[in-house]
Design a protein around this motif. Structure first.
Motif, mmCIF file in Angstrom:
data_model
loop_
_atom_site.group_PDB
_atom_site.id
_atom_site.type_symbol
_atom_site.label_atom_id
_atom_site.label_comp_id
_atom_site.label_asym_id
_atom_site.label_seq_id
_atom_site.Cartn_x
_atom_site.Cartn_y
_atom_site.Cartn_z
ATOM 1 N N ASP A 1 30.522 41.906 40.983
ATOM 2 C CA ASP A 1 31.531 41.963 41.137
ATOM 3 C C ASP A 1 31.238 41.053 39.605
ATOM 4 O O ASP A 1 31.220 40.140 39.123
ATOM 5 N N THR A 2 32.752 40.194 40.008
ATOM 6 C CA THR A 2 33.183 39.012 39.042
ATOM 7 C C THR A 2 34.313 37.762 39.608
ATOM 8 O O THR A 2 34.528 38.163 40.511
ATOM 9 N N LEU A 3 34.160 36.879 38.540
ATOM 10 C CA LEU A 3 34.849 35.949 39.201
ATOM 11 C C LEU A 3 35.827 36.215 39.185
ATOM 12 O O LEU A 3 37.056 36.008 39.741
ATOM 13 N N SER A 4 36.572 36.278 38.002
ATOM 14 C CA SER A 4 38.164 37.123 37.846
ATOM 15 C C SER A 4 38.231 37.988 39.095
ATOM 16 O O SER A 4 40.148 37.884 39.363
ATOM 17 N N GLY A 5 37.710 39.223 39.292
ATOM 18 C CA GLY A 5 38.018 40.007 40.181
ATOM 19 C C GLY A 5 37.840 38.991 41.743
ATOM 20 O O GLY A 5 38.873 39.629 42.627
ATOM 21 N N ILE A 6 37.023 38.321 41.860
ATOM 22 C CA ILE A 6 36.699 37.791 43.154
ATOM 23 C C ILE A 6 38.244 36.774 43.339
ATOM 24 O O ILE A 6 39.275 36.814 44.478
ATOM 25 N N ALA A 7 38.662 36.080 42.022
ATOM 26 C CA ALA A 7 39.970 35.215 41.938
ATOM 27 C C ALA A 7 41.346 36.221 42.712
ATOM 28 O O ALA A 7 42.138 36.038 42.637
ATOM 29 N N LYS A 8 40.842 37.490 42.039
ATOM 30 C CA LYS A 8 42.607 38.385 42.146
ATOM 31 C C LYS A 8 42.990 38.230 43.609
ATOM 32 O O LYS A 8 43.284 39.333 44.446
ATOM 33 N N SER B 1 51.048 34.655 47.150
ATOM 34 C CA SER B 1 51.721 34.348 46.775
ATOM 35 C C SER B 1 51.867 32.358 46.832
ATOM 36 O O SER B 1 52.907 31.407 46.661
ATOM 37 N N SER B 2 51.335 32.167 48.391
ATOM 38 C CA SER B 2 51.067 30.870 48.791
ATOM 39 C C SER B 2 50.045 30.107 48.006
ATOM 40 O O SER B 2 49.768 29.193 48.089
ATOM 41 N N ASN B 3 49.104 30.925 47.748
ATOM 42 C CA ASN B 3 47.742 30.320 47.354
ATOM 43 C C ASN B 3 46.964 31.330 45.788
ATOM 44 O O ASN B 3 46.252 32.659 45.678
ATOM 45 N N LYS B 4 47.348 30.849 44.757
ATOM 46 C CA LYS B 4 47.093 31.418 43.129
ATOM 47 C C LYS B 4 45.707 30.831 43.616
ATOM 48 O O LYS B 4 45.732 29.373 43.275
ATOM 49 N N ILE B 5 44.611 31.611 43.052
ATOM 50 C CA ILE B 5 43.054 31.135 42.623
ATOM 51 C C ILE B 5 43.097 31.961 41.460
ATOM 52 O O ILE B 5 42.930 33.095 41.030
ATOM 53 N N THR B 6 42.607 30.891 40.479
ATOM 54 C CA THR B 6 41.990 31.809 39.307
ATOM 55 C C THR B 6 40.967 31.467 38.556
ATOM 56 O O THR B 6 39.644 30.901 39.851
ATOM 57 N N GLN C 1 24.493 36.043 45.602
ATOM 58 C CA GLN C 1 24.713 34.352 45.823
ATOM 59 C C GLN C 1 26.304 33.834 45.932
ATOM 60 O O GLN C 1 26.684 35.035 46.502
ATOM 61 N N GLU C 2 26.012 32.785 47.561
ATOM 62 C CA GLU C 2 26.932 32.689 47.622
ATOM 63 C C GLU C 2 28.085 31.842 46.664
ATOM 64 O O GLU C 2 27.746 30.591 46.457
ATOM 65 N N LEU C 3 29.119 31.713 47.391
ATOM 66 C CA LEU C 3 30.154 31.144 46.487
ATOM 67 C C LEU C 3 31.857 30.886 47.558
ATOM 68 O O LEU C 3 32.018 32.035 48.228
ATOM 69 N N PHE C 4 31.855 29.732 47.506
ATOM 70 C CA PHE C 4 33.061 29.908 47.839
ATOM 71 C C PHE C 4 34.035 29.761 47.381
ATOM 72 O O PHE C 4 34.572 29.491 46.420
ATOM 73 N N VAL C 5 34.689 30.323 48.313
ATOM 74 C CA VAL C 5 37.091 30.770 48.017
ATOM 75 C C VAL C 5 37.463 29.757 48.524
ATOM 76 O O VAL C 5 37.886 30.167 49.940
#
Length: 397
Positions: free
Chosen positions: A213-220, A225-230, A249-253
């Motif tokens: 996993d990568t941060l950019s992959g999780i964001a994508k 259209s209504s929730n843009k995550i970078t 590791q746990e991340l809040f998305v």
């Protein structure tokens, strides 16, 4: 025999004469009388007579019993049958009965309609496939996302342990997606909701990092259209200094959601309501006062009142175990599901399935009726888990 002449000169009153007379009387022999017991002859004739007398006495007693014995059952009937009628009347009065309404009174019709609608339960969805709550007008309001930071609070959960209580709790906390509470509190089943829930300040999910996993992959993955995550959003919300991630590791998305299949599983093993039409919940599961005996009892399911002929659908996919008649449930069906679950549908007016048939969730299996021990058209719905009764309201979507 010696005759004594008392007419002589000598008087009887003289002592000598009196002694001679007494001497003669005492010298006479005395005869004693005694009763002698004669033994009774116990021959065959006497035995038959005795047997005849005993039989006569028995018949006489039996006739007496027949003559007056009706008093006991008559007294029992005078007490038992009136009591049964009273209990039957009380049982029927415990249910809602048909009401005659004057159709000319518009105000009365409007009042009645509003009163019934206040407790009517309609099978309308509470959220979409991604867990977003529907508004009263049927629209889906967009969640408020703060991409800068997230704060956490612990709130006591005192609502009913079912999906309806959980959605109401979400609204009170200002959340729009049920995935948020499910993910952040690791809820596996709505019947096992913790008494204290971790509530984030915005909608989103906790994501456990996997290998590769990568941060950019999780964001994508969670952007739409209504929730843009970078990438920058994930770094800021989780207070990360670098893009380096570790497995586990746990991340809040922020704005993230769970797959529809996971949400359905949390909603009570994917059970659906067996009625799609509007109905009235007339009796819930659990303890209640039995309307016949007046003692504490336990209702094995829920009663869903609606018109005769309303279609009944399989609450979950499975195999029909029973499709027949029961004195209490009338026409009824039992379906066996996975994970040890079984569902029972009672009081049908007509059965539309057969024993051994494999049915899918939402397949029509019968029509609502009032067969068996019933006072009006309704569906009695029961759920078992490994042979143990379960409250259906904790499992239904």
């Amino acid at each position: 025999m010696e005759i004594i002449n008392y007419s002589g000169k000598k008087s009887y009153r003289s002592s000598a004469t009196r002694k001679n007379v007494l001497r003669r009387e005492t010298s006479r022999p005395r005869f004693a009388s005694a009763a002698v017991a004669v033994p009774r002859n116990y021959g065959m004739k006497n035995f038959l007579m005795t047997l005849k007398e005993a039989a006569f006495l028995f018949l006489k007693t039996l006739l007496r019993i027949v003559e007056f014995g009706w008093i006991i059952p008559a007294a029992f009937a005078c007490i038992y049958f009136p009591k049964q009628k009273v209990d039957e009347h009380a049982y029927k009065e415990s249910f809602a009965n048909p009401v005659e309404v004057c159709m000319d009174n518009d105000w009365a019709l409007e009042f009645l309609d509003n009163s019934l609608s206040s407790f009517a339960m309609e099978n309308t969805p509470q959220f979409d496939a991604f867990g977003y709550l529907y508004a009263e007008d049927g629209s889906i309001p967009l969640p408020k996302i703060d991409m800068l930071n997230v704060t956490w609070t612990t709130v006591r959960y005192n609502k009913a342990q079912n999906i309806t209580g959980l959605t109401q709790f979400m609204k009170n906390q200002g959340l729009q997606n049920i995935s948020t509470l499910i993910s952040c509190n690791n809820i596996k089943d709505v019947s096992e909701i913790p008494s204290r829930l971790k509530v984030p300040s915005m909608d989103g999910i906790l994501y456990k990092v996997k290998n590769g996993d990568t941060l950019s992959g999780i964001a994508k993955k969670y952007s739409n259209s209504s929730n843009k995550i970078t990438l920058a959003n994930l770094l800021d919300v989780n207070s990360l200094d670098s893009e380096t991630l570790s497995p586990g590791q746990e991340l809040f998305v922020p704005g993230g959601w769970l797959p529809a299949s996971e949400i359905e599983k949390v909603q009570g093993e994917k059970f659906a309501k067996p009625l799609y039409a509007k109905y009235y919940l007339t009796s819930k599961f659990g303890p209640r006062i039995d309307p016949i005996s007046g003692k504490k009892s336990s209702h094995t399911g829920i009663d869903m009142a609606c018109p005769t002929g309303t279609p009944i659908y399989a609450s979950m996919s499975g195999t029909v175990q029973v499709a027949g008649w029961h004195n209490s449930y009338g026409n009824y069906v039992i379906i066996k599901h996975k994970d040890g679950y079984q569902t029972l549908y009672g009081h049908m007016s007509k059965i539309l399935t057969t024993k051994g048939e494999k049915v899918t969730q939402g397949q029509k299996i019968g029509l609502v009726g009032s067969t068996g021990y019933s006072t009006g058209p309704h569906l009695h719905f029961t759920v078992y888990k490994n042979g143990t009764l379960v409250d259906p309201l904790t499992l239904l979507k």
